[in-house]
Design an enzyme around this catalytic site. Structure first.
Site, PDB file in Angstrom:
ATOM      1  N   THR A   1     -44.906  19.275  55.989  1.00 24.41           N
ATOM      2  CA  THR A   1     -45.674  20.390  56.480  1.00 24.41           C
ATOM      3  C   THR A   1     -47.210  20.248  55.677  1.00 24.41           C
ATOM      4  O   THR A   1     -48.245  20.458  56.376  1.00 24.41           O
ATOM      5  CB  THR A   1     -45.344  21.777  56.302  1.00 24.41           C
ATOM      6  OG1 THR A   1     -44.019  21.684  57.044  1.00 24.41           O
ATOM      7  CG2 THR A   1     -46.060  22.863  56.825  1.00 24.41           C
TER       8      THR A   1
ATOM      9  N   CYS B   1     -20.133  29.442  47.751  1.00 29.73           N
ATOM     10  CA  CYS B   1     -21.237  30.732  47.050  1.00 29.73           C
ATOM     11  C   CYS B   1     -22.591  29.947  46.499  1.00 29.73           C
ATOM     12  O   CYS B   1     -22.161  28.896  45.926  1.00 29.73           O
ATOM     13  CB  CYS B   1     -20.711  31.291  46.248  1.00 29.73           C
ATOM     14  SG  CYS B   1     -19.038  32.240  46.818  1.00 29.73           S
TER      15      CYS B   1
HETATM   16  N1  ASP Z   1     -40.360  20.045  58.434  1.00 25.47           N
HETATM   17  C1  ASP Z   1     -41.008  20.124  57.184  1.00 25.47           C
HETATM   18  C2  ASP Z   1     -40.233  18.934  56.468  1.00 25.47           C
HETATM   19  O1  ASP Z   1     -39.584  19.183  55.814  1.00 25.47           O
HETATM   20  C3  ASP Z   1     -40.949  21.285  56.757  1.00 25.47           C
HETATM   21  C4  ASP Z   1     -41.687  21.564  55.674  1.00 25.47           C
HETATM   22  O2  ASP Z   1     -42.433  20.809  54.876  1.00 25.47           O
HETATM   23  O3  ASP Z   1     -41.841  22.713  54.993  1.00 25.47           O
HETATM   24  O4  ASP Z   1     -41.123  17.858  56.219  1.00 25.47           O
END
Ligand code: ASP
Length: 343
Positions: free
Chosen positions: A12, A278
């Site tokens: 992201t 857990c």
């Molecule tokens: N879908 C993204 C990834 O894992 C989510 C992220 O980076 O927060 O590449």
């Protein structure tokens, strides 16, 4: 001047919205750099090496792990530390894998990413990345790295990578280390906990391991689980290792068929390791009568290890010792680099 190699795999942090689908996709590394002018001209030299193309971490696999580890290994002498940009979804798997792949590591390898893309005003990207870079170059008075481990820095905590799990798809605090304390906390100052850090022998050379065997599976027990499901999984052709996710302190139903299926699989040479469902706490086989059958069947204890660490450790050990099940069994139940507490 301290030097860091920033390895960008995607995630992201590097993403933009696709004009057509409106879904987030990784941009190219130049776009990412344009949002991070802070990386140039500061008192730490940051060189960048990027995957091409950048990946969403759902597409990261053992080949990608090998690529990341190789990049660290090839340029190990040139840098004080390494930062790996990675999507959060599978970051705990990749970072756990690298902790086992880079034996005798004596420099920091810090994974980070963000929950919002770097171009979004409210993004957590800059703080995460800039602090990770600072941690990757942090040294003590003797000039030794303060945290020479594979770690994950996110929000305001530095965790040992192979103790982490992604816990939140919404909050900026995406990771937790349930069974081991944070190695550092970042506020106005970064407060390190050196007594919690795992140190390798400084004189031992860095060794790189990249062979993975993916013939493994996770079997999650649930009340009412049926024999055909368990049987189908344990009879998967080529299967060599299973992470058995059990209840509480490592407990399982006492159905005779379950014992028989597990025992038959162990007798065939399949390694089965008991991991509690857990997040916090440890497997303690023998504490309750409902775990005695697992012991009798030859299921191994995973103690307080995470599924991410256990799975990647199992895949690497099976890949590195393809003809030596005894050696894999021995190493699986040992603490290799701080991933498990064995009392
Ligand atoms: N879908 C993204 C990834 O894992 C989510 C992220 O980076 O927060 O590449």
């Amino acid at each position: 001047m301290s030097k860091v190699l920033l390895i960008s795999t995607g995630g992201t942090i590097t993403m933009v919205r696709d004009k057509k689908s409106r879904a987030l996709v990784p941009a190219d590394i130049e776009t990412f750099k344009s949002y991070m002018p802070e990386l140039v001209g500061g008192d730490i030299q940051v060189d960048i090496q990027a995957f091409d193309p950048l990946l969403d971490s759902s597409d990261v696999d053992p080949k990608s792990w090998a690529l990341m580890a190789q990049m660290v290994y090839d340029r190990y002498e040139e840098y004080d530390g390494f930062v790996i940009l990675h999507g959060t979804d599978t970051m705990s798997y990749s970072a756990s894998a690298l902790s086992f792949m880079l034996e005798n590591l004596s420099k920091p390898v810090v994974f980070t990413g963000s929950q919002l893309p770097v171009g979004v005003l409210r993004s957590d990207a800059k703080e995460n990345l800039l602090t990770a870079i600072e941690i990757a170059t942090a040294k003590d008075e003797d000039g030794n790295a303060i945290v020479p481990e594979v770690t994950i820095y996110f929000e305001d905590r530095l965790f040992r990578a192979n103790r982490t799990t992604k816990r939140n798809a919404e909050h900026f605090s995406a990771f937790n280390s349930y069974n081991y304390p944070a190695l550092a906390k970042a506020g106005v100052h970064i407060t390190y906990q050196p007594h919690l850090v795992h140190y390798s022998d400084l004189n031992a050379p860095l060794l790189l391991h990249t062979s993975f065997d993916c013939n493994v599976a996770v079997l999650k027990l649930f009340p009412g689980i049926q024999q055909p499901v368990v049987r189908a999984l344990l009879h998967t052709r080529g299967l060599k290792g299973v992470v058995l996710e059990t209840f509480g302190a490592g407990n399982a139903p006492t159905d005779k068929w379950l014992y028989r299926e597990l025992k038959a699989a162990v007798d065939k040479g399949i390694l089965i390791v008991n991991k509690t469902q857990c997040n916090t706490g440890s497997v303690e086989m023998g504490l309750y009568a409902v775990s005695l059958n697992l012991m009798k069947a030859g299921v191994l204890s995973g103690y307080d290890i995470t599924t991410e660490a256990l799975l990647t450790k199992m895949m690497l050990l099976l890949g590195e010792h393809p003809d030596d099940t005894d050696r894999v069994r021995e190493l699986l139940t040992k603490d290799l680099c701080g991933e498990v507490t064995i009392d």
